[in-house]
Design an enzyme around this catalytic site. Structure first.
Site, PDB file in Angstrom:
ATOM      1  N   LYS A   1       0.842  -1.199   0.000  1.00 26.80           N
ATOM      2  CA  LYS A   1       0.000   0.000   0.000  1.00 26.80           C
ATOM      3  C   LYS A   1       0.876   1.247   0.000  1.00 26.80           C
ATOM      4  CE  LYS A   1      -0.425   0.086   5.051  1.00 26.80           C
ATOM      5  NZ  LYS A   1      -1.335   0.145   6.208  1.00 26.80           N
TER       6      LYS A   1
ATOM      7  N   TYR B   1      16.686  29.676   8.625  1.00 30.41           N
ATOM      8  CA  TYR B   1      15.518  30.483   8.974  1.00 30.41           C
ATOM      9  C   TYR B   1      15.307  30.504  10.482  1.00 30.41           C
ATOM     10  CZ  TYR B   1      14.038  30.649   4.070  1.00 30.41           C
ATOM     11  OH  TYR B   1      13.966  30.881   2.727  1.00 30.41           O
TER      12      TYR B   1
END
Length: 367
Positions: free
Chosen positions: A39, A264
């Site tokens: 899956k 950042y």
């Protein structure tokens, strides 16, 4: 020259891990078969790639999406294919029949669709019982109605009983599964012929730690891809091999002084003169943005750590103690030499998420 990042998929490792799971199951039941759970695009490793690698050894394939099941059939897969969430509407039933699929049935509404299905449909099903996961599955009080609907539905073919363990990966020993096994036994007691129906219980954790749960079919998932299902045991100790290695290179090097910041928000502040490597990998490639500074990383085969906040396309690492490393030095974000489970733990997640989050823009090579 393409951007220097790639995910290398080692298909031999995938086969090794599948066969290992089947050997574990055989310790309890020599006839046990194993669904290869593919899956979510084979946990990010590529559905058709994984199926091709396992096509001559897998007993069957299990996934969620009907279209992906059809793709497997059209790619030449002839083993059984199991739809783990079953069908979603009556129109799906004819597709399931045409492509010879097996469907999980987990609610009365699905049984009603089968009861109303036109002849000559005959679909093998996995009847999922809710033994405490409380996600999908039929409850004990629903079973009388379930048996009536099964008896009234010629569209139901062979029936296999299944449940899913909620705590097989826990550290509490056999009591982690005992309570669900007791509920499962109680639910099928008094069910005429239930003792003769095939049973599927074991996920990766149960296969590896509780082989007594290996009945007719087991369902290895994360272990196929080299991830450990346990927080207290690493993949290598389980003889699982990493299948995906996310690799990149150093793009640039910055020399910063005490008090200077990286990235950042300036979340990393240098306390000593620091040599910073900038890696061509960021959250747009599937690396977890929430991974904190200090997450392990390999540069030229040597272990170091990330610095500061992960950017969209780059992240920083500490090269202060790696003077021989610089621009173009190879980097491993996870995989061979650096278990994905360890990176995931540092990032407060699990290896499943790392694998499944691999971005489409990352080139995949087989090795």
């Amino acid at each position: 020259m393409p951007r220097p990042i790639e995910a290398r998929i080692k298909l031999a490792a995938l086969r090794h891990n599948y066969l290992l799971g089947r050997r574990h199951a055989a310790r309890h039941n020599s006839a046990a078969k194993a669904w290869a759970v593919v899956k979510a695009n084979a946990y990010g490793h590529g559905l058709l790639r994984a199926a091709a690698a396992l096509g001559d050894v897998a007993d069957g394939f299990a996934l969620l999406d009907l279209d992906e099941a059809v793709r497997l059939r059209e790619a030449g897969i002839r083993q059984p294919i199991l739809l783990l969430e079953g069908f979603f509407e009556a129109a799906d039933l004819s597709v399931c029949a045409a492509y010879q699929l097996t469907a999980v049935v987990h609610c009365l509404e699905q049984l009603e669709m089968l009861r109303l299905a036109p002849a000559p449909l005959c679909l093998p099903i996995y009847l999922k019982l809710n033994t405490g996961m409380n996600r999908l599955g039929l409850r004990a009080e629903q079973l009388p109605a379930v048996r009536r609907k099964l008896a009234a539905s010629p569209a139901v073919g062979a029936v296999t009983l299944m449940t899913h363990f909620a705590e097989a990966d826990g550290d509490g020993g056999e009591r982690c599964i005992a309570w669900q096994l007791e509920r499962f036994t109680a639910m099928i007691s008094g069910w005429t012929d239930a003792e003769r129906l095939p049973v599927s219980l074991a996920n990766s954790a149960a296969i590896l730690r509780y082989p007594q749960t290996a009945h007719d079919w087991v369902r290895p998932g994360i272990m196929l891809y080299g991830g450990s299902p346990f927080a207290d045991q690493d993949a290598a100790s389980l003889d699982l091999l990493p299948v995906m290695t996310l690799r990149s290179r150093i793009l640039a090097v910055q020399e910063i002084g005490v008090g200077e910041r990286v990235g950042y928000g300036g979340t990393f502040v240098a306390r000593v003169p620091t040599r910073v490597g900038v890696v061509a990998c960021g959250y747009a490639d599937g690396y977890p943005r929430h991974a904190p500074g200090g997450t392990p990383i390999l540069v030229a085969g040597r272990r170091t750590q990330t610095l500061g906040r992960v950017s969209m396309d780059m992240l920083a690492c500490d090269l202060t103690e790696l003077p021989e490393s610089g621009v173009n030095s190879p980097v491993v974000l996870w995989g061979e030499g650096l278990p994905a489970d360890e990176v995931a733990t540092a990032a407060g997640t699990i290896s499943y998420e790392l694998f499944c989050a691999l971005a489409r823009r990352v080139p995949v090579v087989e090795g």
